[in-house]
Design an enzyme around this catalytic site. Structure first.
Site, PDB file in Angstrom:
ATOM      1  N   GLU A  80      -4.447   4.750   6.181  1.00 56.85           N
ATOM      2  CA  GLU A  80      -4.395   4.524   4.737  1.00 56.85           C
ATOM      3  C   GLU A  80      -5.081   5.718   4.058  1.00 56.85           C
ATOM      4  O   GLU A  80      -4.734   6.126   2.960  1.00 56.85           O
ATOM      5  CB  GLU A  80      -5.142   3.230   4.418  1.00 56.85           C
ATOM      6  CG  GLU A  80      -5.047   2.844   2.976  1.00 56.85           C
ATOM      7  CD  GLU A  80      -5.615   1.455   2.723  1.00 56.85           C
ATOM      8  OE1 GLU A  80      -5.071   0.481   3.254  1.00 56.85           O
ATOM      9  OE2 GLU A  80      -6.599   1.368   1.982  1.00 56.85           O
ATOM     10  N   SER A 127     -11.028   0.931   4.175  1.00 60.25           N
ATOM     11  CA  SER A 127     -10.106   0.691   5.296  1.00 60.25           C
ATOM     12  C   SER A 127      -9.469   2.013   5.707  1.00 60.25           C
ATOM     13  O   SER A 127      -8.857   2.687   4.877  1.00 60.25           O
ATOM     14  CB  SER A 127      -8.993  -0.265   4.885  1.00 60.25           C
ATOM     15  OG  SER A 127      -9.531  -1.494   4.524  1.00 60.25           O
ATOM     16  N   ARG A 159       0.843  -1.219   0.000  1.00 60.60           N
ATOM     17  CA  ARG A 159       0.000   0.000   0.000  1.00 60.60           C
ATOM     18  C   ARG A 159       0.871   1.260   0.000  1.00 60.60           C
ATOM     19  O   ARG A 159       0.560   2.249   0.663  1.00 60.60           O
ATOM     20  CB  ARG A 159      -0.946   0.047   1.207  1.00 60.60           C
ATOM     21  CG  ARG A 159      -1.838  -1.125   1.346  1.00 60.60           C
ATOM     22  CD  ARG A 159      -2.930  -1.174   0.283  1.00 60.60           C
ATOM     23  NE  ARG A 159      -3.717  -2.386   0.484  1.00 60.60           N
ATOM     24  CZ  ARG A 159      -3.412  -3.553  -0.078  1.00 60.60           C
ATOM     25  NH1 ARG A 159      -2.389  -3.670  -0.917  1.00 60.60           N
ATOM     26  NH2 ARG A 159      -4.136  -4.609   0.157  1.00 60.60           N
TER      27      ARG A 159
HETATM   28  P1  NAP Z   1      -9.144  -9.829   4.725  1.00 59.45           P
HETATM   29  O1  NAP Z   1      -9.387 -10.581   3.479  1.00 59.45           O
HETATM   30  O2  NAP Z   1      -9.950 -10.077   5.948  1.00 59.45           O
HETATM   31  O3  NAP Z   1      -7.619  -9.927   5.113  1.00 59.45           O
HETATM   32  C1  NAP Z   1      -7.123  -9.281   6.280  1.00 59.45           C
HETATM   33  C2  NAP Z   1      -5.610  -9.288   6.232  1.00 59.45           C
HETATM   34  O4  NAP Z   1      -5.134 -10.625   6.073  1.00 59.45           O
HETATM   35  C3  NAP Z   1      -5.031  -8.489   5.108  1.00 59.45           C
HETATM   36  O5  NAP Z   1      -3.861  -7.890   5.592  1.00 59.45           O
HETATM   37  C4  NAP Z   1      -4.678  -9.520   4.068  1.00 59.45           C
HETATM   38  O6  NAP Z   1      -3.573  -9.127   3.311  1.00 59.45           O
HETATM   39  C5  NAP Z   1      -4.324 -10.707   4.918  1.00 59.45           C
HETATM   40  N1  NAP Z   1      -4.595 -11.978   4.240  1.00 59.45           N
HETATM   41  C6  NAP Z   1      -5.781 -12.644   4.182  1.00 59.45           C
HETATM   42  N2  NAP Z   1      -5.638 -13.790   3.500  1.00 59.45           N
HETATM   43  C7  NAP Z   1      -4.355 -13.842   3.086  1.00 59.45           C
HETATM   44  C8  NAP Z   1      -3.593 -14.759   2.326  1.00 59.45           C
HETATM   45  N3  NAP Z   1      -4.135 -15.918   1.861  1.00 59.45           N
HETATM   46  N4  NAP Z   1      -2.300 -14.488   2.083  1.00 59.45           N
HETATM   47  C9  NAP Z   1      -1.743 -13.358   2.551  1.00 59.45           C
HETATM   48  N5  NAP Z   1      -2.398 -12.428   3.269  1.00 59.45           N
HETATM   49  C10 NAP Z   1      -3.691 -12.671   3.549  1.00 59.45           C
HETATM   50  O7  NAP Z   1      -9.136  -8.275   4.400  1.00 59.45           O
HETATM   51  P2  NAP Z   1     -10.318  -7.236   4.262  1.00 59.45           P
HETATM   52  O8  NAP Z   1      -9.954  -6.113   5.169  1.00 59.45           O
HETATM   53  O9  NAP Z   1     -11.665  -7.876   4.341  1.00 59.45           O
HETATM   54  O10 NAP Z   1     -10.105  -6.715   2.775  1.00 59.45           O
HETATM   55  C11 NAP Z   1     -10.288  -7.582   1.675  1.00 59.45           C
HETATM   56  C12 NAP Z   1      -9.191  -7.325   0.672  1.00 59.45           C
HETATM   57  O11 NAP Z   1      -9.318  -5.989   0.161  1.00 59.45           O
HETATM   58  C13 NAP Z   1      -7.798  -7.442   1.299  1.00 59.45           C
HETATM   59  O12 NAP Z   1      -6.964  -8.025   0.355  1.00 59.45           O
HETATM   60  C14 NAP Z   1      -7.445  -5.989   1.567  1.00 59.45           C
HETATM   61  O13 NAP Z   1      -6.064  -5.751   1.592  1.00 59.45           O
HETATM   62  C15 NAP Z   1      -8.110  -5.314   0.354  1.00 59.45           C
HETATM   63  N6  NAP Z   1      -8.310  -3.878   0.548  1.00 59.45           N
HETATM   64  C16 NAP Z   1      -7.480  -3.040  -0.134  1.00 59.45           C
HETATM   65  C17 NAP Z   1      -7.571  -1.680   0.006  1.00 59.45           C
HETATM   66  C18 NAP Z   1      -6.631  -0.794  -0.777  1.00 59.45           C
HETATM   67  O14 NAP Z   1      -5.937  -1.229  -1.663  1.00 59.45           O
HETATM   68  N7  NAP Z   1      -6.584   0.456  -0.475  1.00 59.45           N
HETATM   69  C19 NAP Z   1      -8.536  -1.153   0.860  1.00 59.45           C
HETATM   70  C20 NAP Z   1      -9.388  -2.019   1.533  1.00 59.45           C
HETATM   71  C21 NAP Z   1      -9.259  -3.404   1.373  1.00 59.45           C
HETATM   72  P3  NAP Z   1      -3.659  -8.086   2.081  1.00 59.45           P
HETATM   73  O15 NAP Z   1      -3.987  -6.779   2.669  1.00 59.45           O
HETATM   74  O16 NAP Z   1      -2.303  -8.163   1.512  1.00 59.45           O
HETATM   75  O17 NAP Z   1      -4.706  -8.626   1.172  1.00 59.45           O
END
Ligand code: NAP
Length: 338
Positions: A333, A236, A164
């Site tokens: 963020e 987020s 990020r």
């Molecule tokens: P989530 O799927 O509940 O995941 C929470 C955390 O666990 C995140 O840090 C995610 O990493 C990590 N994670 C989950 N499964 C994983 C795997 N198989 N391998 C490695 N890391 C894993 O997250 P959430 O908050 O509901 O969001 C869903 C997705 O949307 C996530 O990927 C999140 O990063 C993304 N998102 C991105 C943004 C942005 O780009 N600004 C904003 C909001 C949400 P990652 O963060 O690396 O995925």
């Protein structure tokens, strides 16, 4: 190009919070951008480039400079064997681009479906979701270097992408991104490593196709993020923290159920929503009209006529509680515009 005065910025953000811009204009060409920057120099006021307004919190007192809404549109496609070079203008809707590539049966962006915002914002925070990050696809970024007053084409390496993160965050205000070129593929390659996606395909029995992965991500996100037609939010509010293995181990000694994800030999990622729910007991907490979303604690929601100050108070409580319980300093963020 029409420069307007005292325009309410809340109407241009997904949080639907914030005061007025002293000056405001929308640019649809590079020439208009140059004209707008010339105006800010002449008036001796700073300028701020606004994309989809999906990752910002505007101060209640607004912004005393010129807000330039990036509205340059358009996409082009060049095929090189199995590769497709897709160039999109900075003001183009990101999700419209994802939909367009999926429709054309081009692989790469499907896990990044339904992220609000514009193309120009994608390299800045290296958007990522469900195991894909946009840096995997970025070939180059075409921008105006405001400091040197010249157009530049930056390679992927020059963008210095991190989790990020990118050089654009560190060199704040120096570059105005005009377009991004991505390298995608017509070869079938799906990334279904995330549990949520696996669960979706197991429970629905749908075929694992490009189109269905996009649909799956859209469905999953609907659960985790509030409906923007009902509540304001910038998604987020904080980044998931990267911590040392020792730090994660010290938490595991108290909370054996903790799930962490490897980043490299020294660091792991901890889901911040879990820390907020389980360790900080902040599930569903509200401060005035600002609150943590019930299905995803990382998401701060405007529950109606919320002020930026209410969000800041709540965010500070999150920072303090996480620090008190874990010793981890979390980073926002969302960008604060004041
Ligand atoms: P989530 O799927 O509940 O995941 C929470 C955390 O666990 C995140 O840090 C995610 O990493 C990590 N994670 C989950 N499964 C994983 C795997 N198989 N391998 C490695 N890391 C894993 O997250 P959430 O908050 O509901 O969001 C869903 C997705 O949307 C996530 O990927 C999140 O990063 C993304 N998102 C991105 C943004 C942005 O780009 N600004 C904003 C909001 C949400 P990652 O963060 O690396 O995925």
């Amino acid at each position: 190009m029409n420069i307007q005065n005292n325009i309410p910025l809340k109407d241009f953000t997904t949080f639907r919070i914030g005061g007025n811009a002293r000056f405001f204009c929308a640019v649809t060409t590079e020439d208009e951008l140059i004209e707008a920057i010339g105006f800010s120099k002449k008036e001796k006021v700073p300028f701020f480039i606004l994309g989809g307004g999906s990752n910002i919190l505007v101060a209640d007192k607004g912004y005393s400079g010129l807000v330039i809404k990036m509205d340059i549109q358009g996409t082009s496609y060049v095929t090189e064997g199995h590769s497709v070079l897709v160039t999109a203008a900075a003001g183009h809707s990101w999700d419209a681009l994802v939909a367009e590539t999926v429709e054309k049966k081009i692989y790469g962006f499907e896990n990044l479906s339904a992220i609000p915002g514009t193309v120009g914002a994608t390299p800045v925070q290296n958007i990522g979701a469900y195991g894909s990050e946009v840096r995997q696809f970025i070939e180059s970024v075409y921008a105006l270097d405001v400091k040197k007053d010249e157009y530049v084409t930056l390679t992927n390496a020059e963008c210095k992408f991190g989790y990020r993160d990118s050089m654009f965050k560190k060199e704040k205000g120096r570059y105005v991104i005009l377009s991004v070129t991505y390298r995608l593929s017509t070869k079938e390659k799906l990334n279904l490593e995330y549990k949520d996606l696996q669960t979706y395909f197991r429970t629905t029995n749908k075929k694992k196709t490009l189109k269905n992965v996009r649909e799956a991500v859209i469905e999953i996100r609907k659960e985790k993020f509030p409906n923007l037609d009902i509540h304001g939010t910038a998604g987020s509010f904080f980044k998931n923290p990267l911590v040392t293995l020792e730090k994660a181990q010290s938490i595991r000694e108290r909370y054996s159920e903790i799930v962490v994800y490897p980043v490299n030999a020294k660091f792991v990622k901890i889901p911040l929503a879990w820390i907020l729910d389980v360790m900080c007991k902040m599930k569903g907490v509200r401060k005035g009209n600002a609150g943590l979303f019930k299905n995803q604690a990382l998401v701060v929601v405007n529950y109606g006529n919320c002020t930026a100050d209410e969000v800041i108070t709540l965010a500070q409580e999150m920072v303090d509680k996480v620090y008190e319980k874990t010793g981890i300093e979390i980073e926002p963020e969302v960008e604060y515009v004041s």
